[in-house]
Motif scaffolding. Sequence first.
Motif, mmCIF file in Angstrom:
data_model
loop_
_atom_site.group_PDB
_atom_site.id
_atom_site.type_symbol
_atom_site.label_atom_id
_atom_site.label_comp_id
_atom_site.label_asym_id
_atom_site.label_seq_id
_atom_site.Cartn_x
_atom_site.Cartn_y
_atom_site.Cartn_z
ATOM 1 N N LEU A 233 31.697 47.816 39.751
ATOM 2 C CA LEU A 233 32.285 46.492 39.933
ATOM 3 C C LEU A 233 32.254 46.099 41.400
ATOM 4 C CD1 LEU A 233 33.834 44.019 38.866
ATOM 5 C CD2 LEU A 233 35.952 45.343 39.163
ATOM 6 N N ARG A 234 32.566 47.036 42.271
ATOM 7 C CA ARG A 234 32.562 46.758 43.712
ATOM 8 C C ARG A 234 31.169 46.318 44.174
ATOM 9 N NH1 ARG A 234 29.545 48.151 48.151
ATOM 10 N NH2 ARG A 234 30.765 47.725 50.019
ATOM 11 N N ASN A 235 30.148 46.982 43.687
ATOM 12 C CA ASN A 235 28.787 46.632 44.071
ATOM 13 C C ASN A 235 28.389 45.254 43.557
ATOM 14 O OD1 ASN A 235 28.475 49.052 45.429
ATOM 15 N ND2 ASN A 235 27.462 50.086 43.716
ATOM 16 N N ARG A 236 28.807 44.932 42.340
ATOM 17 C CA ARG A 236 28.505 43.613 41.795
ATOM 18 C C ARG A 236 29.195 42.525 42.611
ATOM 19 N NH1 ARG A 236 25.780 43.922 37.031
ATOM 20 N NH2 ARG A 236 25.969 41.664 36.820
ATOM 21 N N CYS A 237 30.446 42.755 42.958
ATOM 22 C CA CYS A 237 31.189 41.768 43.749
ATOM 23 C C CYS A 237 30.583 41.621 45.145
ATOM 24 C CB CYS A 237 32.655 42.176 43.861
ATOM 25 S SG CYS A 237 33.597 42.064 42.327
ATOM 26 N N ALA A 238 30.266 42.744 45.777
ATOM 27 C CA ALA A 238 29.739 42.717 47.141
ATOM 28 C C ALA A 238 28.378 42.035 47.216
ATOM 29 C CB ALA A 238 29.641 44.130 47.690
ATOM 30 N N HIS A 239 27.612 42.082 46.125
ATOM 31 C CA HIS A 239 26.290 41.471 46.107
ATOM 32 C C HIS A 239 26.281 40.142 45.359
ATOM 33 C CE1 HIS A 239 25.344 45.729 47.048
ATOM 34 N NE2 HIS A 239 24.475 45.159 47.843
ATOM 35 N N HIS A 240 27.496 39.574 45.155
ATOM 36 C CA HIS A 240 27.648 38.227 44.598
ATOM 37 C C HIS A 240 27.026 38.103 43.208
ATOM 38 C CE1 HIS A 240 28.306 37.897 48.852
ATOM 39 N NE2 HIS A 240 27.017 38.000 49.119
ATOM 40 N N THR A 241 27.108 39.189 42.450
ATOM 41 C CA THR A 241 26.543 39.208 41.108
ATOM 42 C C THR A 241 27.633 38.873 40.089
ATOM 43 O OG1 THR A 241 25.051 40.952 41.851
ATOM 44 C CG2 THR A 241 25.207 40.615 39.489
ATOM 45 N N ARG A 242 27.236 38.273 38.999
ATOM 46 C CA ARG A 242 28.191 37.839 37.969
ATOM 47 C C ARG A 242 29.013 39.005 37.424
ATOM 48 N NH1 ARG A 242 27.195 37.829 32.550
ATOM 49 N NH2 ARG A 242 24.959 38.105 32.976
ATOM 50 N N ILE A 243 30.332 38.822 37.373
ATOM 51 C CA ILE A 243 31.205 39.795 36.701
ATOM 52 C C ILE A 243 31.764 39.202 35.409
ATOM 53 C CG2 ILE A 243 31.767 41.010 38.824
ATOM 54 C CD1 ILE A 243 34.501 39.635 38.818
ATOM 55 N N TRP A 244 31.674 37.886 35.275
ATOM 56 C CA TRP A 244 32.068 37.221 34.043
ATOM 57 C C TRP A 244 31.164 37.667 32.891
ATOM 58 C CZ3 TRP A 244 34.969 34.264 31.027
ATOM 59 C CH2 TRP A 244 34.370 33.563 29.989
ATOM 60 N N ASN A 245 31.744 38.004 31.761
ATOM 61 C CA ASN A 245 31.007 38.298 30.537
ATOM 62 C C ASN A 245 30.053 39.488 30.687
ATOM 63 O OD1 ASN A 245 30.406 37.847 27.815
ATOM 64 N ND2 ASN A 245 28.745 36.433 28.258
ATOM 65 N N GLN A 246 30.448 40.470 31.484
ATOM 66 C CA GLN A 246 29.671 41.704 31.595
ATOM 67 C C GLN A 246 30.230 42.734 30.612
ATOM 68 O OE1 GLN A 246 26.965 42.455 33.100
ATOM 69 N NE2 GLN A 246 26.682 40.831 34.606
ATOM 70 N N VAL A 247 29.337 43.524 30.008
ATOM 71 C CA VAL A 247 29.746 44.508 29.016
ATOM 72 C C VAL A 247 29.264 45.886 29.435
ATOM 73 C CG1 VAL A 247 29.702 45.154 26.580
ATOM 74 C CG2 VAL A 247 29.519 42.743 27.232
ATOM 75 N N SER A 248 30.164 46.877 29.387
ATOM 76 C CA SER A 248 29.806 48.260 29.687
ATOM 77 C C SER A 248 29.318 48.941 28.410
ATOM 78 C CB SER A 248 31.022 49.006 30.245
ATOM 79 O OG SER A 248 30.736 50.371 30.433
ATOM 80 N N PRO A 308 31.225 25.816 25.776
ATOM 81 C CA PRO A 308 30.950 26.402 24.451
ATOM 82 C C PRO A 308 30.388 27.822 24.566
ATOM 83 C CG PRO A 308 30.170 24.137 24.538
ATOM 84 C CD PRO A 308 30.598 24.489 25.939
ATOM 85 N N GLY A 309 30.905 28.715 23.727
ATOM 86 C CA GLY A 309 30.429 30.096 23.723
ATOM 87 C C GLY A 309 30.990 30.962 24.831
ATOM 88 N N CYS A 310 31.950 30.443 25.607
ATOM 89 C CA CYS A 310 32.504 31.190 26.747
ATOM 90 C C CYS A 310 34.026 31.317 26.624
ATOM 91 C CB CYS A 310 32.131 30.513 28.058
ATOM 92 S SG CYS A 310 30.360 30.417 28.359
ATOM 93 N N PRO A 311 34.512 32.055 25.622
ATOM 94 C CA PRO A 311 35.954 32.209 25.420
ATOM 95 C C PRO A 311 36.547 33.282 26.329
ATOM 96 C CG PRO A 311 34.782 33.468 23.779
ATOM 97 C CD PRO A 311 33.731 32.790 24.619
ATOM 98 N N TYR A 312 37.872 33.428 26.272
ATOM 99 C CA TYR A 312 38.534 34.501 27.021
ATOM 100 C C TYR A 312 38.121 35.871 26.497
ATOM 101 C CZ TYR A 312 41.703 31.471 29.657
ATOM 102 O OH TYR A 312 42.219 30.545 30.535
ATOM 103 N N ALA A 313 37.685 35.917 25.252
ATOM 104 C CA ALA A 313 37.227 37.191 24.680
ATOM 105 C C ALA A 313 36.052 37.766 25.456
ATOM 106 C CB ALA A 313 36.842 36.988 23.211
ATOM 107 N N ALA A 314 35.300 36.910 26.156
ATOM 108 C CA ALA A 314 34.176 37.394 26.958
ATOM 109 C C ALA A 314 34.648 38.282 28.107
ATOM 110 C CB ALA A 314 33.370 36.220 27.501
ATOM 111 N N LEU A 315 35.909 38.135 28.491
ATOM 112 C CA LEU A 315 36.512 39.009 29.502
ATOM 113 C C LEU A 315 37.204 40.211 28.863
ATOM 114 C CD1 LEU A 315 38.126 36.356 31.892
ATOM 115 C CD2 LEU A 315 36.271 37.914 32.480
ATOM 116 N N GLY A 316 37.316 40.181 27.525
ATOM 117 C CA GLY A 316 37.997 41.262 26.816
ATOM 118 C C GLY A 316 39.471 40.999 26.582
ATOM 119 N N LEU A 317 39.955 39.777 26.885
ATOM 120 C CA LEU A 317 41.365 39.455 26.686
ATOM 121 C C LEU A 317 41.714 39.441 25.200
ATOM 122 C CD1 LEU A 317 41.092 38.696 29.691
ATOM 123 C CD2 LEU A 317 42.672 36.824 29.271
ATOM 124 N N PRO A 318 42.968 39.737 24.856
ATOM 125 C CA PRO A 318 43.327 39.885 23.436
ATOM 126 C C PRO A 318 43.301 38.601 22.626
ATOM 127 C CG PRO A 318 45.251 40.175 24.861
ATOM 128 C CD PRO A 318 44.065 40.138 25.756
#
Length: 331
Positions: A233-248, A308-318
């Motif tokens: 996550l730190r590397n993604r943030c430091a390199h300005h890469t999207r963290i929204w809707n990322q899946v491990s 459209p297609g971008c709900p809070y569930a994309a972050l994993g929220l309940p």
Amino acid sequence: MQQLAPPKPFRAYSDLVTLLIARGMEVPDPQRAERKLAQIGYYRLSGYWFPARDFVRNDQQQVVLCNVTNKPLRQSQFQAGTSFDDAVALYLFDKRLRQPMLDAIERIEIHLRTVIAHEVGYHNPMAYTDVQFIQPKQAEPWTDASGKQRNTWTEWLLRQQGLVNRSQEDCIEWHRKAHKAIPFWVAVEAWDFGTLSKYFEILKGNHQNRIAGRLGIQDTKALTRWLREINTLRNRCAHHTRIWNQVSANPLPVIAGPYFQTLALDHKALTRLYGLTSIIWHLIQCIGPSSTWIQQLADIIDSKPSLPGCPYAALGLPDETGFPRKLFGIA
């Protein structure tokens, strides 16, 4: 050697805007859209509007899955109500989200540096160069998938030495000019989070236990995995890469205790940003109990734009009501 297919043809910004409109995207101000594409880039923005594209469906209107990834296939056409301005707003939301993540990771990293240097350096100021502090299996040669001979300890040692050699920190420069050996608590100032987390991973268990204990954690395997994901996550943030809707690929582990019992994180949460956020907050509370970081983060998450297609569930929220403030005891 397999011949590559030719690349897609070059398109001017105006042509790209025309293409988006033809695919059903609402573009209220085409000239502004051209400016944003010039500032941000078409493919960087496409990561934010991709979920708004319609699914490919068969004759029975069932969503068609990709044969390779088993994920739903997308059309080029956008769902109704997809706006270019909302896609840009989602991009800016993601940008705002990265800043508190970096702030929290910085706090964890600096604290972990201090704790590791203190707990291991106590035994030997040069312990970070001594293989006796490392799990024996980490110092044994092994062969990777390409057939190359590797040694985890040797590779780590070379990496950290390179960081120290390149460092211009005053404390390191002083030791260098004074021809003094650089002790543990000075050397760590040159390490990045990846080097730091890897050192914890390869340490012997008794040292891991003392370090984890300083964070109120008994499960060192869970902490090792947490640090690895936080580094990503730190590397993604430091390199300005999207963290929204990322899946491990693999769900994060949780530890016993009332905090994680209350949150009741499910599989989706533990493979997305919400689960990692919960872990980061657990660590932050151990380091600084008076921190208001989670409140700041909740305010940003609740500002998510609608697309459209971008709900809070994309972050994993309940659920779709926003950040679950009650679970975290905040207003």
